[in-house]
Design a protein around this motif. Structure first.
Motif, PDB file in Angstrom:
ATOM      1  N   UNK A 103       0.824  -1.213   0.000  1.00  0.00           N
ATOM      2  CA  UNK A 103       0.000   0.000   0.000  1.00  0.00           C
ATOM      3  C   UNK A 103       0.860   1.266   0.000  1.00  0.00           C
ATOM      4  N   UNK A 104       1.956   1.242   0.724  1.00  0.00           N
ATOM      5  CA  UNK A 104       2.793   2.437   0.805  1.00  0.00           C
ATOM      6  C   UNK A 104       3.890   2.489  -0.238  1.00  0.00           C
ATOM      7  N   UNK A 105       4.386   1.362  -0.652  1.00  0.00           N
ATOM      8  CA  UNK A 105       5.508   1.383  -1.586  1.00  0.00           C
ATOM      9  C   UNK A 105       5.143   1.201  -3.042  1.00  0.00           C
ATOM     10  N   UNK A 106       4.010   0.556  -3.303  1.00  0.00           N
ATOM     11  CA  UNK A 106       3.724   0.203  -4.690  1.00  0.00           C
ATOM     12  C   UNK A 106       2.311   0.551  -5.144  1.00  0.00           C
ATOM     13  N   UNK A 107       1.571   1.193  -4.272  1.00  0.00           N
ATOM     14  CA  UNK A 107       0.178   1.521  -4.580  1.00  0.00           C
ATOM     15  C   UNK A 107       0.051   2.375  -5.836  1.00  0.00           C
ATOM     16  N   UNK A 108       0.988   3.291  -6.033  1.00  0.00           N
ATOM     17  CA  UNK A 108       0.937   4.188  -7.188  1.00  0.00           C
ATOM     18  C   UNK A 108       1.078   3.457  -8.525  1.00  0.00           C
ATOM     19  N   UNK A 109       1.568   2.224  -8.515  1.00  0.00           N
ATOM     20  CA  UNK A 109       1.750   1.436  -9.735  1.00  0.00           C
ATOM     21  C   UNK A 109       0.521   0.588 -10.073  1.00  0.00           C
ATOM     22  N   UNK A 110      -0.457   0.601  -9.197  1.00  0.00           N
ATOM     23  CA  UNK A 110      -1.588  -0.309  -9.321  1.00  0.00           C
ATOM     24  C   UNK A 110      -2.716   0.280 -10.160  1.00  0.00           C
ATOM     25  N   UNK A 111      -3.507  -0.623 -10.699  1.00  0.00           N
ATOM     26  CA  UNK A 111      -4.727  -0.230 -11.394  1.00  0.00           C
ATOM     27  C   UNK A 111      -5.655   0.458 -10.389  1.00  0.00           C
ATOM     28  N   UNK A 112      -6.559   1.321 -10.857  1.00  0.00           N
ATOM     29  CA  UNK A 112      -7.438   2.066  -9.934  1.00  0.00           C
ATOM     30  C   UNK A 112      -8.208   1.185  -8.953  1.00  0.00           C
ATOM     31  N   UNK A 113      -8.666   0.034  -9.386  1.00  0.00           N
ATOM     32  CA  UNK A 113      -9.431  -0.850  -8.505  1.00  0.00           C
ATOM     33  C   UNK A 113      -8.567  -1.385  -7.359  1.00  0.00           C
ATOM     34  N   UNK A 114      -7.338  -1.757  -7.672  1.00  0.00           N
ATOM     35  CA  UNK A 114      -6.413  -2.249  -6.641  1.00  0.00           C
ATOM     36  C   UNK A 114      -6.008  -1.085  -5.737  1.00  0.00           C
ATOM     37  N   UNK A 115      -5.739   0.061  -6.328  1.00  0.00           N
ATOM     38  CA  UNK A 115      -5.375   1.265  -5.581  1.00  0.00           C
ATOM     39  C   UNK A 115      -6.451   1.593  -4.546  1.00  0.00           C
ATOM     40  N   UNK A 116      -7.698   1.530  -4.977  1.00  0.00           N
ATOM     41  CA  UNK A 116      -8.825   1.824  -4.074  1.00  0.00           C
ATOM     42  C   UNK A 116      -8.900   0.811  -2.937  1.00  0.00           C
ATOM     43  N   UNK A 117      -8.712  -0.472  -3.240  1.00  0.00           N
ATOM     44  CA  UNK A 117      -8.746  -1.503  -2.199  1.00  0.00           C
ATOM     45  C   UNK A 117      -7.637  -1.285  -1.180  1.00  0.00           C
ATOM     46  N   UNK A 118      -6.446  -0.915  -1.645  1.00  0.00           N
ATOM     47  CA  UNK A 118      -5.340  -0.656  -0.724  1.00  0.00           C
ATOM     48  C   UNK A 118      -5.640   0.549   0.165  1.00  0.00           C
ATOM     49  N   UNK A 119      -6.329   1.539  -0.375  1.00  0.00           N
ATOM     50  CA  UNK A 119      -6.713   2.707   0.413  1.00  0.00           C
ATOM     51  C   UNK A 119      -7.680   2.364   1.533  1.00  0.00           C
ATOM     52  N   UNK A 120      -8.443   1.294   1.351  1.00  0.00           N
ATOM     53  CA  UNK A 120      -9.391   0.877   2.390  1.00  0.00           C
ATOM     54  C   UNK A 120      -8.696   0.469   3.686  1.00  0.00           C
ATOM     55  N   UNK A 121      -7.451   0.025   3.583  1.00  0.00           N
ATOM     56  CA  UNK A 121      -6.701  -0.375   4.776  1.00  0.00           C
ATOM     57  C   UNK A 121      -6.661   0.772   5.790  1.00  0.00           C
ATOM     58  N   UNK A 122      -6.292   1.947   5.336  1.00  0.00           N
ATOM     59  CA  UNK A 122      -6.206   3.106   6.226  1.00  0.00           C
ATOM     60  C   UNK A 122      -7.593   3.614   6.603  1.00  0.00           C
ATOM     61  N   UNK A 123      -8.526   3.606   5.665  1.00  0.00           N
ATOM     62  CA  UNK A 123      -9.882   4.080   5.971  1.00  0.00           C
ATOM     63  C   UNK A 123     -10.523   3.234   7.065  1.00  0.00           C
TER      64      UNK A 123
END
Length: 182
Positions: A103-123
């Motif tokens: 989530x912190x190191x590679x999130x920016x490389x992910x497709x929007x759907x994966x990026x959004x799922x990783x953001x849920x961790x902090x939310x």
């Protein structure tokens, strides 16, 4: 399929999860998943078109596990100790910590759907903290305070652990107590 045996898809997911924990997202290749899962490459591609598709399927399962673990923190636990425990849980399992690393190191490389799922961790973590404090203090903290608490704990527990250091829990407890004074 034989009774009691995991499906090939679940076998692939379990293998990917273990490899992400051991080698990170970038260090895990489809070929390594094929080799470790003991399946053919066509079997992997029949179930997952990409490595991100594997991660996308794993994330809700893992986020659910993390959320369930957080819910198991005893309601009798003191306010600060409960918040710290919710972060301590994240670093006690390599596979959960790997999600943070991704989530912190590679999130920016992910497709929007994966990026959004990783953001849920902090939310989800911030929502839980808000609910926990509401139960303990009788009022919901504002978004700035929630952000400060999450950032303080993330730096003191998760980033410290990712840096191969031991978190200073007594210092974190003192810092959190000062932030939580209403």
């Amino acid at each position: 399929m034989a009774r009691g045996r995991p499906s090939k898809k679940q076998q692939i997911l379990d293998t990917a999860r273990s490899l992400f924990a051991d080698f990170g997202y970038q260090g895990t290749s489809i070929d390594l998943v094929v080799q470790r899962a003991g399946v053919s490459k066509p079997t992997v591609y029949n179930n997952f078109s990409t490595k991100q598709a594997m991660l996308l399927e794993l994330l809700p399962q893992m986020l659910g596990e993390i959320s369930a673990a957080r819910q198991q923190i005893d309601n009798d636990t003191e306010m600060v100790a409960g918040i710290i425990e919710s972060f301590r849980q994240l670093v006690q399992r390599n596979d959960w910590l790997a999600i943070y690393r991704i989530a912190w190191g590679e999130r920016h490389k992910m497709e929007p759907e994966v990026y959004a799922q990783l953001g849920l961790l902090e939310q989800q973590q911030e929502q839980w903290i808000g609910q926990w404090l509401e139960e303990k203090q009788g009022c919901r903290p504002d978004s700035a305070r929630l952000f400060m608490i999450r950032a303080l704990c993330r730096e003191a527990v998760i980033v410290t652990t990712l840096s191969a250091q031991l978190p200073d829990y007594p210092a974190l407890e003192r810092q959190l107590a000062s932030v939580l004074i209403v």
